[in-house]
Design a protein around this motif. Structure first.
Motif, mmCIF file in Angstrom:
data_model
loop_
_atom_site.group_PDB
_atom_site.id
_atom_site.type_symbol
_atom_site.label_atom_id
_atom_site.label_comp_id
_atom_site.label_asym_id
_atom_site.label_seq_id
_atom_site.Cartn_x
_atom_site.Cartn_y
_atom_site.Cartn_z
ATOM 1 N N PRO A 1 16.911 -8.524 1.060
ATOM 2 C CA PRO A 1 17.013 -8.906 -0.352
ATOM 3 C C PRO A 1 17.196 -7.733 -1.303
ATOM 4 C CG PRO A 1 14.723 -8.977 0.336
ATOM 5 C CD PRO A 1 15.538 -8.675 1.570
ATOM 6 N N GLY A 2 17.157 -6.498 -0.766
ATOM 7 C CA GLY A 2 17.428 -5.338 -1.605
ATOM 8 C C GLY A 2 16.213 -4.675 -2.218
ATOM 9 N N PHE A 3 15.016 -5.131 -1.880
ATOM 10 C CA PHE A 3 13.809 -4.502 -2.400
ATOM 11 C C PHE A 3 12.687 -4.637 -1.385
ATOM 12 C CE2 PHE A 3 13.141 -8.923 -3.481
ATOM 13 C CZ PHE A 3 11.774 -9.112 -3.318
ATOM 14 N N THR A 4 11.675 -3.795 -1.545
ATOM 15 C CA THR A 4 10.433 -3.948 -0.790
ATOM 16 C C THR A 4 9.266 -3.788 -1.750
ATOM 17 O OG1 THR A 4 10.177 -1.598 -0.216
ATOM 18 C CG2 THR A 4 11.453 -2.978 1.319
ATOM 19 N N LEU A 5 8.133 -4.292 -1.331
ATOM 20 C CA LEU A 5 6.876 -4.101 -2.050
ATOM 21 C C LEU A 5 5.959 -3.278 -1.153
ATOM 22 C CD1 LEU A 5 6.707 -7.750 -3.275
ATOM 23 C CD2 LEU A 5 6.810 -5.782 -4.803
ATOM 24 N N SER A 6 5.221 -2.362 -1.732
ATOM 25 C CA SER A 6 4.340 -1.508 -0.942
ATOM 26 C C SER A 6 2.925 -1.534 -1.497
ATOM 27 C CB SER A 6 4.835 -0.060 -0.955
ATOM 28 O OG SER A 6 6.038 0.070 -0.273
ATOM 29 N N LEU A 7 1.977 -1.600 -0.582
ATOM 30 C CA LEU A 7 0.576 -1.374 -0.921
ATOM 31 C C LEU A 7 0.199 -0.018 -0.350
ATOM 32 C CD1 LEU A 7 -1.197 -4.806 -0.241
ATOM 33 C CD2 LEU A 7 -0.413 -3.855 -2.418
ATOM 34 N N VAL A 8 -0.212 0.884 -1.200
ATOM 35 C CA VAL A 8 -0.649 2.205 -0.776
ATOM 36 C C VAL A 8 -2.170 2.192 -0.725
ATOM 37 C CG1 VAL A 8 -0.636 4.669 -1.280
ATOM 38 C CG2 VAL A 8 1.360 3.256 -1.850
ATOM 39 N N VAL A 9 -2.716 2.500 0.451
ATOM 40 C CA VAL A 9 -4.168 2.451 0.644
ATOM 41 C C VAL A 9 -4.661 3.816 1.110
ATOM 42 C CG1 VAL A 9 -4.057 -0.028 1.145
ATOM 43 C CG2 VAL A 9 -4.018 1.618 3.024
ATOM 44 N N SER A 10 -5.993 3.949 1.277
ATOM 45 C CA SER A 10 -6.555 5.275 1.500
ATOM 46 C C SER A 10 -6.740 5.668 2.958
ATOM 47 C CB SER A 10 -7.908 5.391 0.780
ATOM 48 O OG SER A 10 -8.828 4.441 1.299
ATOM 49 N N GLY B 1 9.833 -14.400 1.991
ATOM 50 C CA GLY B 1 10.916 -13.527 2.414
ATOM 51 C C GLY B 1 10.783 -12.084 1.968
ATOM 52 N N ALA B 2 9.842 -11.798 1.071
ATOM 53 C CA ALA B 2 9.663 -10.428 0.600
ATOM 54 C C ALA B 2 9.101 -9.550 1.723
ATOM 55 C CB ALA B 2 8.729 -10.392 -0.605
ATOM 56 N N LEU B 3 9.547 -8.295 1.744
ATOM 57 C CA LEU B 3 9.088 -7.329 2.734
ATOM 58 C C LEU B 3 7.985 -6.469 2.138
ATOM 59 C CD1 LEU B 3 12.636 -6.310 3.911
ATOM 60 C CD2 LEU B 3 10.962 -7.508 5.326
ATOM 61 N N TRP B 4 6.885 -6.342 2.863
ATOM 62 C CA TRP B 4 5.728 -5.585 2.401
ATOM 63 C C TRP B 4 5.453 -4.426 3.347
ATOM 64 C CZ3 TRP B 4 2.600 -6.543 -1.861
ATOM 65 C CH2 TRP B 4 2.889 -7.727 -2.562
ATOM 66 N N LYS B 5 5.457 -3.216 2.805
ATOM 67 C CA LYS B 5 5.035 -2.050 3.579
ATOM 68 C C LYS B 5 3.607 -1.709 3.160
ATOM 69 C CE LYS B 5 6.244 2.634 4.926
ATOM 70 N NZ LYS B 5 7.240 3.719 4.846
ATOM 71 N N ILE B 6 2.721 -1.635 4.135
ATOM 72 C CA ILE B 6 1.327 -1.298 3.853
ATOM 73 C C ILE B 6 1.053 0.024 4.560
ATOM 74 C CG2 ILE B 6 -1.067 -2.081 3.999
ATOM 75 C CD1 ILE B 6 0.176 -4.969 4.231
ATOM 76 N N ALA B 7 0.687 1.038 3.788
ATOM 77 C CA ALA B 7 0.669 2.380 4.364
ATOM 78 C C ALA B 7 -0.356 3.290 3.706
ATOM 79 C CB ALA B 7 2.058 3.005 4.239
ATOM 80 N N THR B 8 -0.680 4.356 4.435
ATOM 81 C CA THR B 8 -1.548 5.412 3.942
ATOM 82 C C THR B 8 -0.995 6.756 4.421
ATOM 83 O OG1 THR B 8 -3.788 6.356 3.999
ATOM 84 C CG2 THR B 8 -3.057 5.191 5.974
ATOM 85 N N SER B 9 -1.233 7.796 3.640
ATOM 86 C CA SER B 9 -0.843 9.134 4.080
ATOM 87 C C SER B 9 -1.902 9.741 4.992
ATOM 88 C CB SER B 9 -0.618 10.048 2.872
ATOM 89 O OG SER B 9 -1.804 10.146 2.096
#
Length: 200
Positions: free
Chosen positions: A43-52, A91-99
């Protein structure tokens, strides 16, 4: 500073989407609207949750999968940290990530940032368009990536479409509506890549 107050996602299954958003704790910032806007592929976009930390990534992904989500990229370690990608029932793509690569506490479901990444054809042109509409740049990496100051609720970034799809683990091919409306105090307009903004 421009503030993004809310994102509206079009979906033929708004009830399932709302349950998914509630499970992730993002329902104050994202709403689902009953609409069958045709889209195939990315769909041309993603949503991201940045966690610790990694165990929080796992907790969010488990909640997503328990509430209608599907695995796109399993959570794993990488050079930049730890994360995975799921697709919501809308249908939205979610990236859930931490550094971080190590856990330092319990897996409390709390995210530090909610980020909307738009996959664009020309990052430099997109950057200039948004500057012309009053947004302020906070970080920029030439023609590859740019972040804007959009308030505490939802952060906005532009990334090349192919690079964003690769990051999400899917093909960049896709046609049809983006199925997202960005609601803010910046006014009503459509950007060069077809993303719609509406006054909140």
């Amino acid at each position: 500073m421009t503030t993004i107050n809310n994102l509206t996602l079009d979906t033929p299954e708004p009830t399932a989407a709302k349950a998914f958003h509630t499970a992730l704790g993002v329902d104050a910032h994202i709403t689902a609207r009953d609409a069958d806007a045709p889209t195939t592929g990315f769909p041309g976009f993603t949503l991201s949750l940045v966690v610790s930390q990694p165990n929080i990534v796992d907790a969010y992904i488990e909640a997503a999968l328990d509430n209608g989500g599907a695995t796109i990229t399993p959570a794993k370690k990488s050079l930049w940290g730890y994360g995975g990608v799921v697709q919501g029932p809308d249908g939205a793509l979610w990236k859930i990530a931490t550094s971080s690569k190590k856990n330092t506490g319990p897996a409390t479901r709390h995210f530090e940032d909610l980020v909307l990444l738009l996959g664009v054809g020309d990052v430099k042109a997109g950057k200039q368009f948004y500057l012309d509409h009053g947004l302020e740049v906070t970080r920029s990496f030439g023609r590859k990536y740019v972040e804007f100051a959009t308030g505490p609720k939802v952060k906005l970034a532009l990334y090349g479409r192919r690079a964003l799809a690769k990051d999400a683990g899917i093909s960049p091919d896709g046609t049809g509506a983006h199925r997202i409306v960005i609601r803010s105090d910046a006014g009503t307009f459509t950007d060069p890549d077809g993303f719609s903004w509406e006054s909140d």
